[in-house]
Design an enzyme around this catalytic site. Structure first.
Site, PDB file in Angstrom:
ATOM      1  N   GLU A  54     -10.211   5.638   3.148  1.00 57.71           N
ATOM      2  CA  GLU A  54     -10.859   4.517   3.812  1.00 57.71           C
ATOM      3  C   GLU A  54      -9.820   3.432   4.047  1.00 57.71           C
ATOM      4  O   GLU A  54      -8.752   3.425   3.436  1.00 57.71           O
ATOM      5  CB  GLU A  54     -11.977   3.963   2.918  1.00 57.71           C
ATOM      6  CG  GLU A  54     -11.536   2.945   1.869  1.00 57.71           C
ATOM      7  CD  GLU A  54     -10.565   3.473   0.817  1.00 57.71           C
ATOM      8  OE1 GLU A  54      -9.752   2.674   0.304  1.00 57.71           O
ATOM      9  OE2 GLU A  54     -10.610   4.682   0.500  1.00 57.71           O
ATOM     10  N   SER A 103       1.418  -9.661  -0.691  1.00 57.52           N
ATOM     11  CA  SER A 103       1.142  -8.226  -0.644  1.00 57.52           C
ATOM     12  C   SER A 103       1.292  -7.590   0.726  1.00 57.52           C
ATOM     13  O   SER A 103       1.425  -6.373   0.838  1.00 57.52           O
ATOM     14  CB  SER A 103      -0.272  -7.955  -1.163  1.00 57.52           C
ATOM     15  OG  SER A 103      -1.217  -8.722  -0.444  1.00 57.52           O
ATOM     16  N   LYS A 115       0.803  -1.230   0.000  1.00 51.60           N
ATOM     17  CA  LYS A 115       0.000   0.000   0.000  1.00 51.60           C
ATOM     18  C   LYS A 115       0.839   1.285   0.000  1.00 51.60           C
ATOM     19  O   LYS A 115       0.422   2.301  -0.550  1.00 51.60           O
ATOM     20  CB  LYS A 115      -0.938   0.003   1.210  1.00 51.60           C
ATOM     21  CG  LYS A 115      -2.026  -1.055   1.194  1.00 51.60           C
ATOM     22  CD  LYS A 115      -3.050  -0.808   0.115  1.00 51.60           C
ATOM     23  CE  LYS A 115      -4.218  -1.780   0.214  1.00 51.60           C
ATOM     24  NZ  LYS A 115      -5.232  -1.565  -0.835  1.00 51.60           N
TER      25      LYS A 115
END
Length: 415
Positions: A128, A393, A106
């Site tokens: 969010e 991830s 991210k």
């Protein structure tokens, strides 16, 4: 008499990532921007700003420096010898995005979005989060650039992902609990959009995946494309050839688009793994590409799960970051043209993979990533001669309390 024959020059076909989206943000019929006129003005401003600075030497230089010296990129590719031997099938490799600073992929787009906000003169970052990794990454970016951050998170996910909530607060972000609806990711997006609409001039909504109105699916993909670029080069260096398969989990789909984009033009199978949760019954899963239909939500057109009224359906997954009733428009497009394969993994399969990777390789994956590992193990058994590259991830620190509370009996099994 001139007997020479002339040949007409044919311009080489553009790489697939440059073919879509079009100027209006459409990937085929998916994508676009379906927002109120006042908000569209802000989307247009963001797009113009991005188009300008993405070609700016200063922007590129600063982003590259951040990736190298702050994020710790490139992240490595790792061969899972113990897991591969145990499975007795294909060779499983991991792209270790769990080693990216803050623990997941991210940060790749959060640092890019925050840098864009800085260049646009924005005073606040709004987002969010589901599993909390996007919230932690944006809080990290806000601390780095000195920009206030507001994170909207469903009450259910706040309870499940408490360690990430603590991290966001330590980093200085304001965490806004979302108390309506199912109190998970979809409602967190609704809440964040409302907050952004109250002051779109001074704030920017840093969407956490390859979804939302144009230009966000494009921008997030481009910031995440570093994963695929690195992984392709690293895999060839390690093995002398391309992987046969690339596997990634898909909720909104940022990590999957990040790694897929490095292999779109190669003879490599791309597998997107959706959360099948407790089963195929509506409300028991979040496999939107598998069971959904075309529809508009949160400002973009894609494939989504709907109820009998045509509204976004309630969804469920053990992984909070996959608990969303739609998927990024580029994922819908790539599936529609047959470039990617959409598959699923259940909660039980993901939990088993969570412990299996932990025990055999000493790597605790995020529950989201565990879905990809689960499918990779299945694929390895089916294709014993092939290489499988998984985008790991995120790391599982955020999930360990929840997993041991709810699935502690798995810890006693042999792996």
């Amino acid at each position: 008499m001139n007997t020479q024959t002339s040949t007409q020059y044919t311009r080489p076909k553009l790489p697939m990532h440059l073919q879509v989206p079009d100027e209006r943000g459409f990937f085929g019929k998916f994508g676009g921007s379906f927002v109120p006129p006042e908000l569209q003005k802000q989307m247009d401003e963001i797009y113009r700003g991005y188009q300008h600075i993405c070609r700016s030497h200063d922007f590129i230089r600063e982003l590259r420096s951040i990736r190298k010296h702050f994020q710790g990129r490139p992240t490595p590719v790792y061969y899972c010898k113990n897991l591969s031997d145990k499975v007795g099938g294909g060779r499983i490799y991991l792209k270790r995005e769990d080693l990216n600073h803050s623990g997941a992929h991210k940060l790749n787009h959060c640092m890019g979005e925050a840098l864009l906000a800085k260049y646009l003169g924005k005073k606040k970052l709004i987002a969010e989060t589901g599993a909390g990794q996007h919230g932690v990454a944006l809080a990290t970016a806000g601390a780095y650039f000195g920009i206030p951050v507001e994170i909207h998170m469903g009450e259910v996910d706040i309870a499940k992902e408490h360690p990430n909530v603590v991290r966001m607060k330590i980093l200085g972000a304001k965490v806004v609990p979302v108390t309506f609806g199912n109190r998970t990711l979809k409602e967190a997006v609704d809440s964040a959009f409302d907050a952004y609409l109250s002051d779109p001039v001074n704030s920017i909504y840093c969407i956490g995946s390859v979804m939302g109105p144009h230009p966000f699916p494009l921008m997030v993909r481009e910031f995440q494309r570093v994963v695929g670029i690195e992984a392709r080069e690293q895999f060839i260096e390690m093995t002398g050839e391309l992987p046969n398969n690339v596997v990634a989990c898909v909720g909104g789909g940022s990590n999957a688009m990040g790694i897929f984009s490095g292999f779109l033009d190669d003879p490599v199978e791309l597998h997107g793994v959706e959360p099948l949760g407790r089963g195929a019954k509506l409300g028991d899963h979040a496999a939107s590409l598998t069971y959904g239909k075309e529809g508009i939500m949160h400002g973009f057109n894609s494939i989504m799960l709907t109820d009998e009224k045509g509204e976004p359906a309630p969804v469920y997954s053990v992984a909070s970051g996959l608990d969303y009733p739609s998927s990024g428009p580029e994922h819908a497009y790539l599936k529609s043209i047959g470039r990617t394969k959409t598959v699923t993994a259940t909660d039980a399969e993901a939990i088993h993979a969570f412990f299996q990777l932990s025990r055999l390789e000493g790597i605790i994956p995020a529950l989201e990533s565990a879905h990809a590992v689960a499918y990779a193990v299945k694929l390895a058994k089916e294709r014993p001669q092939e290489d499988i590259l998984v985008n790991l991830s995120g790391r599982g620190d955020k999930d360990i309390d929840f997993v041991m509370e709810k699935y502690g009996d798995y810890a006693d099994k042999e792996y």
